[in-house]
Each structure stands twice: as C-alpha cells, then as structure tokens.
Design a protein around this motif. Structure first.
Motif, PDB file in Angstrom:
ATOM      1  N   UNK A  34       0.862  -1.300   0.151  1.00 42.86           N
ATOM      2  CA  UNK A  34      -0.145   0.065   0.006  1.00 42.86           C
ATOM      3  C   UNK A  34       0.990   1.228   0.078  1.00 42.86           C
ATOM      4  N   UNK A  35       0.386   2.467  -0.387  1.00 40.88           N
ATOM      5  CA  UNK A  35       0.944   3.587  -0.513  1.00 40.88           C
ATOM      6  C   UNK A  35       1.114   3.912   0.954  1.00 40.88           C
ATOM      7  N   UNK A  36       2.142   4.291   1.093  1.00 44.00           N
ATOM      8  CA  UNK A  36       2.645   4.857   2.636  1.00 44.00           C
ATOM      9  C   UNK A  36       3.519   6.162   2.365  1.00 44.00           C
ATOM     10  N   UNK A  37       3.060   7.367   2.724  1.00 39.03           N
ATOM     11  CA  UNK A  37       3.578   8.434   2.742  1.00 39.03           C
ATOM     12  C   UNK A  37       4.737   8.516   3.606  1.00 39.03           C
ATOM     13  N   UNK A  38       5.832   9.318   3.336  1.00 36.41           N
ATOM     14  CA  UNK A  38       6.949   9.274   4.364  1.00 36.41           C
ATOM     15  C   UNK A  38       6.527  10.281   5.513  1.00 36.41           C
ATOM     16  N   UNK A  39       7.215  10.088   6.668  1.00 38.41           N
ATOM     17  CA  UNK A  39       6.764  10.974   7.514  1.00 38.41           C
ATOM     18  C   UNK A  39       8.001  11.872   7.862  1.00 38.41           C
ATOM     19  N   UNK A  40       7.831  13.116   8.064  1.00 31.37           N
ATOM     20  CA  UNK A  40       8.535  14.258   8.570  1.00 31.37           C
ATOM     21  C   UNK A  40       9.068  14.242   9.770  1.00 31.37           C
ATOM     22  N   UNK A  41       8.370  13.496  10.700  1.00 32.29           N
ATOM     23  CA  UNK A  41       8.599  13.504  12.139  1.00 32.29           C
ATOM     24  C   UNK A  41       9.872  12.811  12.561  1.00 32.29           C
ATOM     25  N   UNK A  42      10.185  11.681  11.875  1.00 35.77           N
ATOM     26  CA  UNK A  42      11.309  10.855  12.219  1.00 35.77           C
ATOM     27  C   UNK A  42      12.180  10.807  10.870  1.00 35.77           C
ATOM     28  N   UNK A  43      12.966  11.720  10.221  1.00 38.74           N
ATOM     29  CA  UNK A  43      13.593  11.572   9.026  1.00 38.74           C
ATOM     30  C   UNK A  43      14.872  10.804   9.058  1.00 38.74           C
ATOM     31  N   UNK A  44      15.303  10.541  10.188  1.00 34.47           N
ATOM     32  CA  UNK A  44      16.533   9.915  10.322  1.00 34.47           C
ATOM     33  C   UNK A  44      17.773  10.750   9.741  1.00 34.47           C
ATOM     34  N   UNK A  45      18.639  10.205   9.099  1.00 34.31           N
ATOM     35  CA  UNK A  45      19.816  10.994   8.523  1.00 34.31           C
ATOM     36  C   UNK A  45      19.481  11.199   6.877  1.00 34.31           C
ATOM     37  N   UNK A  46      18.200  10.964   6.629  1.00 33.87           N
ATOM     38  CA  UNK A  46      17.866  11.528   5.231  1.00 33.87           C
ATOM     39  C   UNK A  46      18.282  12.896   4.760  1.00 33.87           C
TER      40      UNK A  46
ATOM     41  N   UNK B  54      -4.521   2.612   2.457  1.00 37.56           N
ATOM     42  CA  UNK B  54      -5.360   2.496   3.577  1.00 37.56           C
ATOM     43  C   UNK B  54      -6.497   3.817   3.865  1.00 37.56           C
ATOM     44  N   UNK B  55      -7.684   3.638   4.055  1.00 36.62           N
ATOM     45  CA  UNK B  55      -8.452   4.661   4.120  1.00 36.62           C
ATOM     46  C   UNK B  55      -7.974   5.921   4.941  1.00 36.62           C
ATOM     47  N   UNK B  56      -6.914   5.697   5.949  1.00 34.69           N
ATOM     48  CA  UNK B  56      -6.504   6.757   6.790  1.00 34.69           C
ATOM     49  C   UNK B  56      -5.656   7.787   6.200  1.00 34.69           C
ATOM     50  N   UNK B  57      -5.253   7.175   5.062  1.00 31.43           N
ATOM     51  CA  UNK B  57      -3.998   8.136   4.245  1.00 31.43           C
ATOM     52  C   UNK B  57      -4.723   9.021   3.566  1.00 31.43           C
ATOM     53  N   UNK B  58      -4.038  10.363   3.603  1.00 32.43           N
ATOM     54  CA  UNK B  58      -4.610  11.548   2.985  1.00 32.43           C
ATOM     55  C   UNK B  58      -4.491  11.092   1.360  1.00 32.43           C
TER      56      UNK B  58
ATOM     57  N   UNK C 128     -10.262   3.317  -1.629  1.00 41.02           N
ATOM     58  CA  UNK C 128      -9.096   2.421  -1.736  1.00 41.02           C
ATOM     59  C   UNK C 128      -7.882   2.656  -2.509  1.00 41.02           C
ATOM     60  N   UNK C 129      -7.885   3.839  -3.107  1.00 38.94           N
ATOM     61  CA  UNK C 129      -6.986   4.237  -4.041  1.00 38.94           C
ATOM     62  C   UNK C 129      -6.428   5.656  -4.087  1.00 38.94           C
ATOM     63  N   UNK C 130      -5.174   5.892  -4.318  1.00 35.44           N
ATOM     64  CA  UNK C 130      -4.846   7.112  -3.912  1.00 35.44           C
ATOM     65  C   UNK C 130      -5.236   8.131  -5.302  1.00 35.44           C
ATOM     66  N   UNK C 131      -5.636   9.300  -4.739  1.00 39.83           N
ATOM     67  CA  UNK C 131      -5.697  10.380  -5.932  1.00 39.83           C
ATOM     68  C   UNK C 131      -4.505  11.227  -5.748  1.00 39.83           C
ATOM     69  N   UNK C 132      -3.632  10.791  -6.782  1.00 45.68           N
ATOM     70  CA  UNK C 132      -2.308  11.785  -6.626  1.00 45.68           C
ATOM     71  C   UNK C 132      -2.587  13.139  -7.293  1.00 45.68           C
ATOM     72  N   UNK C 133      -3.025  14.183  -6.470  1.00 49.58           N
ATOM     73  CA  UNK C 133      -3.713  15.405  -7.174  1.00 49.58           C
ATOM     74  C   UNK C 133      -2.214  16.308  -7.366  1.00 49.58           C
ATOM     75  N   UNK C 134      -1.191  15.865  -6.859  1.00 48.90           N
ATOM     76  CA  UNK C 134      -0.066  16.890  -7.031  1.00 48.90           C
ATOM     77  C   UNK C 134       1.336  15.902  -7.069  1.00 48.90           C
TER      78      UNK C 134
END
Length: 792
Positions: A226-238, A315-319, A324-330
């Motif tokens: 499933x599509x899993x957006x990156x979290x900016x809360x814990x970027x590590x050493x990225x 997942x339905x909780x994902x913006x 059940x599918x991502x609407x990649x508006x940007x």
C-alpha cells in the motif's frame, strides 16, 4: 509606364529637363521602358535568399487611404532577412522553414525515431532539424552538454551508450548494476541520451543522443504494498544524506564538463499538498539549501519525476485515499518542493507522464499545486535500454525493453533541455532554459487543464523556435525591447553603391525573442543596394528637353526638379519642386524641396555670363532622415545629411552639333542616430556627364551622352552590432568599420532620337550601363525607352 503628373499640368521646358508650370496649360507624357540585364557578371545587390527561424507575426491592418500624390522615387525593395547556416548559406525564412520541415520528415522516418513514438509527440524531429540547419548536419543534438542522473547506476557496456562519454560516480557504496535486477538508471539514461545508430533493430534513440552522461549511482528500491507517505517526524539521516549527495553532484567536474541538468527519477512517497513549508524546512533544510544553490553563478536544473502514485492501493486513513486508491492530485514530496519552497523555483521542474494517446497516464501524479513548475511528457510504454534478468530465464541480458512511469517521462524533458542549451550557444542561463521550456509547452485543448498537466505538454519544436516578435537589441540590456527585426532594413541610395553592403555581408546580427532567447541572422540581408537611378528618375531624364535660352530677366519660375544623364546632386531631390530666380549678368538662384516621407531641401547659386561657354553653380542639400538617398529603418535608426556641392558646366556649338560637359564635386556631412550605425564620416561625392546634340533634319534630333551618376568617393561608417548575450542578460557588441566607396564606377552610354508626331514629340532611346549601381559584380544593363509628349 507613366511619368509623374502635376496639379496644374504644363509645357516641358528648361535646363536639365525641368517642368515649367503655367496656368491653363497641360502636358500629356507617355513612356515605356524595357530593361535587359547581362547576368554573366553576377547579381546586383548580392542579396541571397534564407531561421534561426522567425515567428509568423499577424498581419497589421492596412492604413486608411491617403490623398493621391504624384508618384515619388521609391527606395529599393526591402530584403528578406536570413539566418546564417552552418554551411555558410543564408536561406530566406520561408526557405528555412521549408527545409526544416523536410529535414524533420527525414528524422521522423528514421527507424530508431519511429521506435520511440514519444519523440514525435514532443516535436523532437523539428528540434533536430533546427540543430541540423544551424549547427551542422554532423552535429548531434545535445552535443557539448552533460546530463547528470542521480539513479541506480548505468550499464556502460550497453550498445545504446557505445562511443558516448559516460562517467559513473558511486555515491552509495559498491556498483550495484550486475544485471541481477532491472537497471533503472540504464533505462532512464537511455531515454535522455542513448545514441541513435546502435544497430539494434527494435532500439530507440535518446532525445539528445549527442549529450554526455554523468551517472551518480545510489542505492534505490521500488515501493511495494500500500501507498505509505513518508513521515517528516522521524527523518533519520535522510536530510544529511541527500545534502551530501547533491553537493557532490553539483561540485563534480570532469575537464570542462559539469552537470547543468540533473535528472532525478527517484523520490519519497507522499503528496506535496500534505506537507507545509515549515515542516519541510525543518526536516529537509540541508537538502533544500543544497538544491537552492545560493551564490552559484549558474544553477543546475533539477528535473524530477512527479511520481507514479495515482491509483495505488491505500489505507483509508491515508490522505487522498479515495475508495481504496490514491488520488495523486500533485507531485510527490521532493518533486513538488518548488510549490512550497520559493528558492527552488526557476530551476526545478516536475514531470508528469502521458499515455500513448497523449492524455495523462493512469498511474501518473498530477501537477496540482505545483502546476507552475510542472510539465507533462510521454511516459507509458517507452522503449528503453534494458539491463537485467531475462523474463523467462532470469539470466542477465542486455537489450531493449519497455518501461512506464514518470521515471521515463522526466528524461524526455532533460534531453529537451540539453538540445535547447546547445542550440542557443549556451547563452541562456539554465533558469532561462527552464522558463522557456515551460512557456513554450503546449497548453491548448486538454493540456489547458493546469491541475493535471501544469504548464502543458513538452513541445521542443516551439522551444527551439522564436517566441513572439524578434527584436534587435541596440541597448546593452537583453531584457529591454529591441527594434522589430522585420522592420529593420537599410536601403542604400544609388550614390553609395555596394561599399557598405560588401563589408557587412557575412557578419552576424543577433535578435532576441520575447523570452530573451538569441537567434542569429546575416546582417547583409538587411541591406539593400540600389542598382542605379530610380526608374522614374530615368524616365524624367529621358524626356527632359534642351536648355532654355533665357532673357536678361525672367523673374521667378516654379519647376519640378529633374535631372538628365549624369544627374548630380540635384537627383537627391528628384521629383520635388524648384523655384528659380534668374537675373542680370548671368546670375541665378534656386530653392527646392520634396514632399516625400523623408524630405530633401536646399538651394543653388549659379553664374554664367551671357555668351560664355562656361558656368558655375554652388549648392547645398539638407536631407531629413536619409543620407544621399539611403534610409534606415528599425534597428538602423534614423539618418540625415547636409551636402554642399559645386558644379562646373559648359557647352559649345560645333557645326550642327552642340557639345557640352558638366562635372560636380560634393562634401556630405552625415548623421546617424539611435541605431546600429554609430557614426558616419564625411564623404566626398562626384558626378560628370559629356553630351552632344544635333538636329540632323528639319524634324529629327539626336542626342548622345556619356555619364557617371552621383557616386561616393570616400568615407566610412562605424557600426556597433549585437552578436551575443551573457547569461546575466547583458548584450555583447562588436564594432565594425566599413568603407563606403563602391568597388566600381557606373558609366552610362546613351543615345536618343526625337521628332514631331501627332501634335506632340516622340522620343526613342537606349542606355547601356556598365557596372550599374557602381558594383563590380553587377552585369551590364541595356535599357530601351520610348516616350511621347504633347502640350495643350
């Protein structure tokens, strides 16, 4: 061909063929002329036909009718501008476009071009034609430009990179392109810069097959599940890792090569709409600083794949998850950074993918809030260089495969930017290239939907073609509007001959389009030379009568200025009006002027005692916006001149013949303002004529003459020509000093016969001109004239 008429009409009388007007009198003049030219010696003006192409500009509405005026002497017709090609020729704009179309057809017919349908969709064939014509048929598109790739690595042994300058730098450990997995970087690089002639039957060609490749290899992976957006809360050493890699790429040098265009068909999951500027700066601050390139004299362009998130399960909780599918508006977060971070704008492009039918691909992220910095290019079923496992045996193979994704749409844009950089002689900054890329995108029809396609579909044909109206930048600042190229011309008067035209012939002049892009033209094709006296002046001189025998006081007469063979300085006021006062002791005074768009006015003082075979005349002429009959338009600015001259003349009777001669010398003081001509020095001028006339019967009169029309003997012009521009927008000029004296001397040998006919007078004549227009390259000309005049 009719001769100029008048408001009152009148008998023909007076020295030098002037018209003397009297109330209640009218004259009918008919004339025909036939000109035969010997072309063996070359063509008159030396103007040849001719792109950098010029835009088709809308036709202006015709001006309202003006009151009917007597015909005036016409300047030489303006020449059509041309573009210097690699082979030294200079075809006309129409011819250039015709040749470009033919060449584009040949490129489009190439097997490897047809193997990549997306090339036709972006107008690559027309861009190739422009490179071919302007740079040379052996010049590969993108040559001299290095495209960088931050990707998985590259198989340098693949045949699509044979003979190409390919550099690979490992930024993330050991080489990982062994063929055990699909080489994403190999595929991406082949779309942008794979060679054309690789002899693989099903193989495509890269957009810019002449560009060099610099691959910066890093570990990459493919999203799963499933599509899993990156979290900016814990970027590590990225952040630190991204900044380090980007700084190394930007600092890379290999001889004179550097990365001007960086293709990034990689990124993090996450729609940019869901991340605000503050969080992005906090989490990716070092990477943003590296990408911003503050203080760099030339910023590298970042070309990002927008992402392939549209329609992925979520997942339905994902913006942006809908049913059940991502609407990649940007675009994804990295590709869309310019929508949030101001300092990344101008050198960052996100690329959405188009399907085979030209519509947005089902999987592609849309442009959305990054529309101002987003463009669309073909990205579905794109043929690529394949290095990876065979689908049946899993053994590593090299070959040609198909790939879909914004990862293969982005290198279409990167290759296009490389062609643009090459075509404009690397005189546009990289940020200007991005502006041009976006401004010239096809935003018509469905592509006008900015939320989906951003600025539109990539259009390399338009990007390599002038935008708007081309202007010649006389000023130093390239962003300042220049003089319209189409209105620019210099029509040289007959006395100037071909001196200036010969000097400027092969020099280039730069014009800028509405976006500041440079296009080059041959200066000589904006300079028109006269091929001798104007037709109407020739007619007036032919029909001119003999010299008047004036009484001691004649008073004031009003005449039309006209000159016979060997017409001197008064030819500059041809067709105007002259008032003459003749007095005692052979003294006379005249004033004259024209009623043309550009006036000429002046006066003469003459002295010829009664019975004397010799006479003397001095005079002056002031020209408004012309120099010896030559006028400038557009970038040539305005011209003016004051000329003083002296004339010695005389005639004697020898039996039945009346023999005469006249010679003139003058000194002109020209002025040039507001154009390419910075200064014109004073010029010496001359003219002479020998003539003989006899009445051979009680009705028949014959005349013979040998004459040199007015000619410049010395002088020079200083020109300041725009020839290039810097990436900061400053126009670079070069100075040119041109001699003004023609390379030859026109000599006219004339004969005529006249007799009464039907209450009028018939005249037949012939003129043979050697070196017409004072040009050595002009073939001899034979002119036949016939005229009839009746007074009533």
């Amino acid at each position: 061909m009719g001769t100029p008429g008048s408001g009152e009409g009148g008998d023909r009388a007076g020295a030098n063929g002037a018209y003397s007007y009297r109330a209640s009198a009218c004259a009918v003049l008919l004339c025909a002329m036939l000109v035969l030219t010997n072309c063996g010696g070359g063509g008159g003006s030396g103007v040849r036909p001719q792109a950098a192409v010029t835009p088709e500009t809308p036709q202006t509405q015709p001006p309202p009718p003006e009151p009917v005026q007597p015909p005036q002497p016409q300047p030489p017709p303006p020449t059509q501008e041309c573009v210097p090609l690699h082979d030294g020729t200079c075809p006309s704009v129409d011819d250039f476009n015709s040749r470009a179309r033919r060449l584009a057809g040949a490129y489009a017919a190439h097997r490897n071009f047809r193997n990549q349908p997306g090339l036709a969709a972006i107008g690559a064939d027309r861009a190739y034609a422009h490179v071919d014509l302007l740079k040379g048929e052996n010049t590969s598109p993108g040559s001299g430009v290095t495209i960088g790739f931050l990707d998985s690595g590259i198989d340098t042994s693949h045949r699509m990179f044979a003979g190409k300058a390919v550099t690979e730098v490992f930024l993330g450990g050991t080489p990982n392109e062994t063929g055990a997995n699909f080489s994403h970087g190999t595929a991406v690089a082949s779309v942008a810069a794979g060679i054309r002639d690789h002899f693989v039957p099903t193989g495509p060609q890269g957009v810019a097959w002449g560009a060099d490749i610099a691959m910066f290899a890093i570990p990459t992976g493919s999203p799963e599940g499933d599509y899993d957006p990156v979290s900016l809360a814990s970027p590590g050493d990225a952040d630190t890792s991204w900044a380090s890699r980007l700084n190394r790429v930007l600092a890379w040098r290999n001889g004179g090569r550097r990365v001007d265009i960086l293709n990034l068909s990689i990124g993090y999951q996450g729609i940019i709409d869901d991340y605000d500027e503050a969080d992005l700066r906090t989490t990716l601050g070092q990477a943003i600083t590296a990408m911003a390139q503050a203080g760099a004299t030339e910023k590298a362009v970042f070309v990002w794949a927008a992402g392939n998130a549209h329609g992925r399960p979520c997942a339905s909780s994902v913006a942006h998850c809908e049913n059940g599918k991502i609407n990649a508006v940007s675009p994804e977060v990295l590709a869309g950074l310019a929508a949030r971070v101001e300092e990344l704008r101008g050198h960052t492009v996100a690329v959405a993918a188009l399907g085979p039918g030209g519509a947005i691909a089902d999987f592609s992220n849309r442009c959305g809030i990054a529309a101002d910095y987003c463009i669309a290019a073909p990205g579905e079923d794109v043929r690529v260089a394949w290095f990876g496992p065979h689908p049946d045996t899993s053994r590593p193979i090299r070959g040609i495969g198909r790939s879909s994704g914004t990862s293969v749409a982005a290198p279409m844009v990167s290759g296009g930017l490389a062609i643009m950089k090459q075509l404009f002689r690397d005189q546009l900054s990289n940020t200007e290239l991005v502006t041009r890329l976006l401004e010239t995108a096809d935003d018509t029809g469905a592509y006008a939907n900015r939320a989906v396609y951003g600025r539109g579909k990539l259009d390399l044909a338009a990007a390599t073609h002038p935008v708007g109206v081309l202007g010649v930048p006389v000023a130093v600042n390239a962003n300042r509007a220049g003089n319209n190229l189409r209105a620019t011309r210099l029509s040289l008067g007959a006395p100037l001959g071909n001196g200036l035209a010969r000097s400027v012939g092969n020099h280039e002049i730069m014009a800028l389009d509405d976006l500041g892009a440079p296009f080059w033209y041959r200066l000589g094709d904006f300079v028109a030379t006269a091929k001798g006296p104007p037709v109407d002046a020739r007619v007036r001189g032919f029909l001119a009568g003999g010299r008047r025998e004036a009484p001691e006081w004649r008073g004031v007469s009003v005449q039309e200025t006209s000159t016979e063979a060997g017409g001197g300085h008064l030819s500059l006021a041809e067709g105007g009006m002259m008032a003459t006062l003749e007095g005692r002791a052979g003294l006379s005074a005249s004033v004259f002027g024209t009623n043309r768009e550009h006036d000429a006015a002046g006066g003469t003082l003459g002295w010829r005692p009664e019975g004397s075979p010799l006479g003397l005349r001095v005079g002056w002429i002031t020209e408004d916006e012309t120099i010896l009959g030559g006028e400038g338009h557009g970038a040539f600015g305005s011209l003016a001149a004051d000329t003083a001259f002296i004339r010695l003349e005389g005639d004697v009777r020898l039996g039945a013949w009346r023999l005469g001669a006249g010679a003139e010398w003058g000194r002109a003081r020209p002025q040039a303002r507001g154009g390419l001509i910075a200064e014109v020095s004073p010029m010496t001028t001359s003219a002479f004529a020998l003539h003989a006339r006899a009445t051979v019967t009680d009705k028949d009169t014959v005349r013979f003459s040998l004459a040199q029309p007015l000619r410049v003997e010395d002088g020079r012009a200083s020109l300041t020509l725009p020839v290039a521009r810097t990436k900061l927008g400053r126009v670079l000029h070069t100075s040119l000093i041109s001699p003004l004296a023609p390379d030859e001397r026109q000599i006219d040998l004339a004969a005529s016969w006249e007799r009464p006919l039907a209450d009028g007078r018939l005249r037949l004549g012939v003129v043979w001109s050697r070196n017409p227009g004072h040009s050595a390259s002009a073939g001899s000309r034979l002119t036949f004239l016939a005229g009839w005049r009746r007074a009533f």
